[in-house]
Design a protein around this motif. Sequence first.
Motif, PDB file in Angstrom:
ATOM      1  N   UNK A 306      44.051  29.480  48.315  1.00  0.00           N
ATOM      2  CA  UNK A 306      43.414  30.770  48.112  1.00  0.00           C
ATOM      3  C   UNK A 306      42.330  30.751  47.065  1.00  0.00           C
ATOM      4  N   UNK A 307      42.264  29.699  46.242  1.00  0.00           N
ATOM      5  CA  UNK A 307      41.298  29.641  45.153  1.00  0.00           C
ATOM      6  C   UNK A 307      40.155  28.669  45.435  1.00  0.00           C
ATOM      7  N   UNK A 308      40.058  28.188  46.676  1.00  0.00           N
ATOM      8  CA  UNK A 308      38.931  27.306  47.005  1.00  0.00           C
ATOM      9  C   UNK A 308      37.605  28.046  46.959  1.00  0.00           C
ATOM     10  N   UNK A 309      37.622  29.355  47.222  1.00  0.00           N
ATOM     11  CA  UNK A 309      36.402  30.146  47.155  1.00  0.00           C
ATOM     12  C   UNK A 309      36.758  31.538  46.654  1.00  0.00           C
ATOM     13  N   UNK A 310      37.077  31.617  45.364  1.00  0.00           N
ATOM     14  CA  UNK A 310      37.500  32.877  44.757  1.00  0.00           C
ATOM     15  C   UNK A 310      36.296  33.620  44.206  1.00  0.00           C
ATOM     16  N   UNK A 311      35.403  34.036  45.095  1.00  0.00           N
ATOM     17  CA  UNK A 311      34.221  34.789  44.704  1.00  0.00           C
ATOM     18  C   UNK A 311      33.738  35.560  45.912  1.00  0.00           C
ATOM     19  N   UNK A 312      32.676  36.353  45.706  1.00  0.00           N
ATOM     20  CA  UNK A 312      32.169  37.181  46.786  1.00  0.00           C
ATOM     21  C   UNK A 312      32.659  38.610  46.659  1.00  0.00           C
ATOM     22  N   UNK A 313      32.550  39.354  47.745  1.00  0.00           N
ATOM     23  CA  UNK A 313      33.003  40.736  47.743  1.00  0.00           C
ATOM     24  C   UNK A 313      34.526  40.793  47.853  1.00  0.00           C
ATOM     25  N   UNK A 314      35.130  41.772  47.176  1.00  0.00           N
ATOM     26  CA  UNK A 314      36.580  41.998  47.254  1.00  0.00           C
ATOM     27  C   UNK A 314      37.337  40.692  47.013  1.00  0.00           C
ATOM     28  N   UNK A 315      37.221  40.174  45.789  1.00  0.00           N
ATOM     29  CA  UNK A 315      37.769  38.854  45.464  1.00  0.00           C
ATOM     30  C   UNK A 315      39.283  38.819  45.651  1.00  0.00           C
ATOM     31  N   UNK A 316      39.983  39.823  45.146  1.00  0.00           N
ATOM     32  CA  UNK A 316      41.447  39.831  45.251  1.00  0.00           C
ATOM     33  C   UNK A 316      41.876  39.845  46.718  1.00  0.00           C
ATOM     34  N   UNK A 317      41.232  40.704  47.506  1.00  0.00           N
ATOM     35  CA  UNK A 317      41.524  40.727  48.943  1.00  0.00           C
ATOM     36  C   UNK A 317      41.209  39.372  49.565  1.00  0.00           C
ATOM     37  N   UNK A 318      40.122  38.746  49.131  1.00  0.00           N
ATOM     38  CA  UNK A 318      39.749  37.446  49.674  1.00  0.00           C
ATOM     39  C   UNK A 318      40.788  36.380  49.396  1.00  0.00           C
ATOM     40  N   UNK A 319      41.364  36.387  48.199  1.00  0.00           N
ATOM     41  CA  UNK A 319      42.392  35.399  47.865  1.00  0.00           C
ATOM     42  C   UNK A 319      43.625  35.598  48.741  1.00  0.00           C
ATOM     43  N   UNK A 320      44.038  36.858  48.884  1.00  0.00           N
ATOM     44  CA  UNK A 320      45.222  37.144  49.705  1.00  0.00           C
ATOM     45  C   UNK A 320      44.986  36.744  51.159  1.00  0.00           C
ATOM     46  N   UNK A 321      43.822  37.117  51.700  1.00  0.00           N
ATOM     47  CA  UNK A 321      43.513  36.788  53.094  1.00  0.00           C
ATOM     48  C   UNK A 321      43.402  35.275  53.275  1.00  0.00           C
ATOM     49  N   UNK A 322      42.833  34.587  52.284  1.00  0.00           N
ATOM     50  CA  UNK A 322      42.703  33.126  52.382  1.00  0.00           C
ATOM     51  C   UNK A 322      44.068  32.456  52.430  1.00  0.00           C
ATOM     52  N   UNK A 323      45.012  32.942  51.640  1.00  0.00           N
ATOM     53  CA  UNK A 323      46.365  32.377  51.645  1.00  0.00           C
ATOM     54  C   UNK A 323      47.035  32.592  53.004  1.00  0.00           C
TER      55      UNK A 323
END
Length: 634
Positions: A306-323
């Motif tokens: 989840x932390x390979x790309x922890x940036x961009x819009x809605x970072x927290x949502x991005x981490x959760x979705x990436x996981x």
Amino acid sequence: MCAIVVPYKTVPNGYRGEVIMRRFLSFLLVFLGASALGTGMAQAEGDNTINTSSPAAGEVVALAPTQIQLRFTLPVGGADAVAQMGLVLTCESRIINLGAPQLGADGVTVSAALTQILENGDCRVEWSLPDGSSGSFTFVSNVQTTTTAPAEPGTTNTTVPTAPGQEGDAEAIRLGGPLGLMKWLAFFFVCALVGGLIFVKIAWPEGVEYGITERYFRIISIAAIVTLVGQIIIYSAQQSGGTIGGSISPTSWGAAAETNEGRALILRLIAVGALTFFAWITERIFTESTVVLSTALLAFTILTFGFDRASGRAVILGIVIAVIHMAFVALWVGAVAIIWRVILHGPGDVDLVHALRGWYRIATPVSVGIIVTGAIQVWRIDGISLINSGHGRVVLLKTALVIVLLFVNAAVRQFVLVGMRRAKSLNEKVVYRLKRPVGVELSLSIVVLAASTWLLSMRPPYILLPDTGPRVEYAIVQELSGPDRFEVRLSITPGNVGENKVLVELFGPSRIQNFVVTFTPENPNFSGYTLNVPLTRPGAALITEDMGMRFLAPGVWNVSVTGVTTTGELTPLTSQFIIADGTTVTTVPKQGLSAVTTTVPPVTTTVPGTTIAPPTTTTPPSSSPTTTAPPSGS
């Protein structure tokens, strides 16, 4: 009866040829006379030549010029003739944008401002006047490149260039290719390990009884550890600027631990190393005393992605979705890999049939989860920029590969769930029929992982590049914005009378010409500056203290920012700031904040170890109200 015959008068053939030749010679004489007369008139009207130029013909330019200046031997014919003249500058066969030619007061000097930085290499200036005069000359450009800044407000990404002549002293080692290859291999082997163990847990508990299963997981776990170590070594070398050999020792992995991606890699290696305990003896994942630990390690390994790309819009949502996305991807890759290598290794009992049915029953919801979470990630980091960005085009390529993969998976699922619904065992005929399509499914999965690795090496439109340059705290920061998404940030330090560093950052629009920043003091006894900023796209230009940017008037200064786009002139942006007398710096606040006054020593601060090539700077006489001091790209 007699007939009267009247003879027909004919013209001899020789006489007719003589008439034609005479007419041809007359036409030829008229044509040659007209040509000679026209040439003489053109030569008489078009004999203007270049007396001097800046840059000069054959000159090697080390400092970025701000304009092209031509001084002719004869008057050029006034402003109307200059407005109609042709002037083209190319460097390495690429056209460099110029402003409109301007005629000097002497009537023989023509200048055109550069609206972008020169390309390094051979440059050619071609000119032509309405009277027919034309010519060209060449020079060599050896100026530093312009440093780009992020396309969105938020952070400053400024890279300081080296001075001319130092470019080839130490060339950075290019490690993008080896890093991408190692990342792809680690991606596959970690997914095969984690997803395979999850598949055994939920769909094939009898698999731990097979020796081939244990041998498979041992090989996969060793490969995952080796590729992860290789990835960390190359990543550390890339971050530290060293070599691969110098980053082999774990004590040299400190540079990797300074970034989120590097820390996630190290934690992933630790988790995979712990999972080797279960991969070596696979039945341990069902042992009552270790079942919770194995589940926690599997979840933790997926969490690190989840932390390979922890940036961009809605970072927290991005981490959760990436996981969540990686959990589905790992299960897919792990299940297909173990089916192809272990379950379809040969004929077997009914438990193999149950394993196939169990996977292809859940393959549909898993594929739906991959598509939905992937689409959310694309929206988060790409938006709708799928055609006009490199990252978006690779996303479209990956989408096409996923569609083909789902088509193959649907065909295999149809055969397993319908064609094998009465099967009590896995015979050789079924193994033979499934081996090839499942192999194609596994191959396509590996290619999709390669596309994902490729995407990780690219910058999507809504992801900012990491800030790797030196950080400078600016005393004065002006955020300017107007219609047509015209957004500019001006940063000045130390904000005292004398030499100052000025950073001009353009965040919009996406294209601009004639980008000019004008500084004018309210004190009429001092001159101002006009900066022809060499930017045509979002980016930054830096002017350092040693480039002659001197604010000599204490008190209020007015700043105006102008530019032109394809739709016309932009609405000028205006603001004010205060230059202190060398003891007190007053920072003009942003909207909603109060002014802050701080006392600083009257000295100029510089970044240690920084060398910046200065641009061409024109210092005006005291009588001139405005001076031109364009920045060098940095």
